[in-house]
Design an enzyme around this catalytic site. Structure first.
Site, mmCIF file in Angstrom:
data_model
loop_
_atom_site.group_PDB
_atom_site.id
_atom_site.type_symbol
_atom_site.label_atom_id
_atom_site.label_comp_id
_atom_site.label_asym_id
_atom_site.label_seq_id
_atom_site.Cartn_x
_atom_site.Cartn_y
_atom_site.Cartn_z
ATOM 1 N N HIS A 33 71.388 55.886 14.205
ATOM 2 C CA HIS A 33 70.407 56.047 14.907
ATOM 3 C C HIS A 33 69.444 57.024 14.133
ATOM 4 C CE1 HIS A 33 73.035 55.105 18.438
ATOM 5 N NE2 HIS A 33 72.063 54.143 18.362
ATOM 6 N N GLY A 149 68.425 48.916 13.923
ATOM 7 C CA GLY A 149 69.583 49.061 12.876
ATOM 8 C C GLY A 149 70.116 47.531 12.661
ATOM 9 N N LYS A 151 72.927 46.829 11.851
ATOM 10 C CA LYS A 151 74.454 46.704 12.344
ATOM 11 C C LYS A 151 74.252 45.433 13.683
ATOM 12 C CE LYS A 151 76.905 48.608 15.113
ATOM 13 N NZ LYS A 151 77.841 47.894 16.396
ATOM 14 N N ASP A 152 73.155 45.394 14.392
ATOM 15 C CA ASP A 152 72.995 44.584 15.299
ATOM 16 C C ASP A 152 72.112 43.479 14.617
ATOM 17 O OD1 ASP A 152 74.272 45.562 17.860
ATOM 18 O OD2 ASP A 152 73.139 47.241 16.959
ATOM 19 N N ARG A 189 80.201 52.375 20.613
ATOM 20 C CA ARG A 189 81.305 52.300 21.030
ATOM 21 C C ARG A 189 82.567 52.560 20.383
ATOM 22 N NH1 ARG A 189 77.926 47.764 22.918
ATOM 23 N NH2 ARG A 189 77.999 47.836 25.162
HETATM 24 O O1 PAF Z 1 70.475 48.399 20.073
HETATM 25 C C1 PAF Z 1 70.486 49.060 21.345
HETATM 26 O O2 PAF Z 1 70.918 50.297 21.347
HETATM 27 C C2 PAF Z 1 69.827 48.486 22.556
HETATM 28 O O3 PAF Z 1 70.232 46.883 22.444
HETATM 29 C C3 PAF Z 1 68.268 48.599 22.709
HETATM 30 C C4 PAF Z 1 67.625 47.829 21.482
HETATM 31 C C5 PAF Z 1 68.044 50.199 22.699
HETATM 32 C C6 PAF Z 1 67.766 47.902 23.901
HETATM 33 O O4 PAF Z 1 68.175 48.522 25.048
#
Ligand code: PAF
EC number: 6.3.2.1
Length: 288
Positions: A33, A149, A151-152, A189
């Site tokens: 982040h 990111g 990662k997602d 997590r």
């Molecule tokens: O990736 C995340 O942390 C969440 O899915 C987001 C984009 C903040 C939406 O709640």
């Protein structure tokens, strides 16, 4: 750095600025982040981050209640990384009445992989991101940026499509995944993992790297070999005690299964995986 909790206060704080760079988060921040915040700094004239654990994207059996809420520590880290404004609304601020208008992504991108194993997840993500964009960008007239990111991986693709389809004047930027020294992808997590599982967790990225090597070696024969390569990768993790949801090779452009032409085109593929280790579900990916 200014911390605001209401939409009205956020809009007041945003008024002097024209070109925000926005990093949405659910808090419990890690270097992934913070690197997005650092990358946001040179883009616009103000860096905004949101911290909101979005109930809409959690299934009833998931970790909404136990998701770590660490507002003070998150604000300290955001300030150090150069964030200017933090928007941390209470649930009743963002959802004062049940959110019945929802953004439904199309099935070809929204119902596969994460969307298949977490039904409703992308509806919840798109709905909150759309709403956060309305809150953060409504006062801006210049270029607007939003950073997510990789990662997602699927999430950032779904959001890019949403922004494109709704003609939203926002540039979506995907930041590289940050990894621990053993290569585990940083994730909020990861803090759920026991010491033993933390040591084991890197096996997901190792299995994905090995699948990526197999996919490259298969070349044009990848489409015929895909199923057996993916099954072998999942089996390897399962024998170590994991419960894999998927380990797969997809096209980067649309996350569909690759054709022979994709398999030999440079930079066309991505490997993605999701697997449960104990009660913690981890995801990871590599662009090939
Ligand atoms: O990736 C995340 O942390 C969440 O899915 C987001 C984009 C903040 C939406 O709640």
């Amino acid at each position: 750095m200014q911390l605001v909790h209401t939409i009205e206060d956020l809009r007041t704080a945003m008024r002097p600025f024209n070109s925000p760079a926005f990093v949405p988060t659910m808090g419990n921040l890690h270097d992934g982040h913070l690197n997005l915040v650092r990358a946001a700094k040179p883009l616009g004239d103000v860096v905004v981050s949101s911290i909101f654990v979005n109930r809409l994207q959690f299934a009833p059996n998931e970790d909404f209640e136990s998701y770590p809420r660490t507002l003070q520590a998150d604000c300290d880290r955001l300030e150090q990384a150069g964030c200017d404004i933090v928007f941390a609304p209470l649930e009743k601020e963002l959802y004062p009445v049940p959110q019945v208008f929802k953004v439904h992504p199309p099935g070809d991108i929204g119902d596969i992989l994460e969307g298949h194993f977490r039904p409703g997840f992308f509806i919840g993500v798109c709905t909150v991101v759309m709403k956060l964009f309305q809150c953060v960008f409504s006062e801006s007239k210049g270029p607007r940026y939003a950073l997510f990111g990789k990662k997602d991986y699927q999430q950032q693709m779904v959001i890019k499509r949403m922004v494109q389809q709704y003609a939203m004047p926002i540039t979506v930027i995907a930041g590289e995944t940050q990894r621990a020294s053993d290569n585990l992808a940083l994730s909020s997590r990861n803090s759920y993992l026991s010491d033993a599982n933390r040591a084991e967790a890197v096996q997901l990225s190792m299995a994905l790297r090995s699948l990526a090597r197999d996919a490259l070696a298969a070349g044009e024969a990848l489409p015929e070999k895909l199923h057996s390569l993916e099954s072998r990768a999942m089996h390897a993790l399962a024998t170590r005690g994991w419960q894999p949801d998927y380990l797969t090779v997809r096209r980067r452009s649309d996350l569909q299964a690759p054709l022979a032409s994709d398999a030999v085109a440079p930079g066309a593929l991505v490997v993605l995986g999701a697997a449960r280790l104990g009660s913690t579900r981890l995801i990871d990916n590599f662009e090939i």
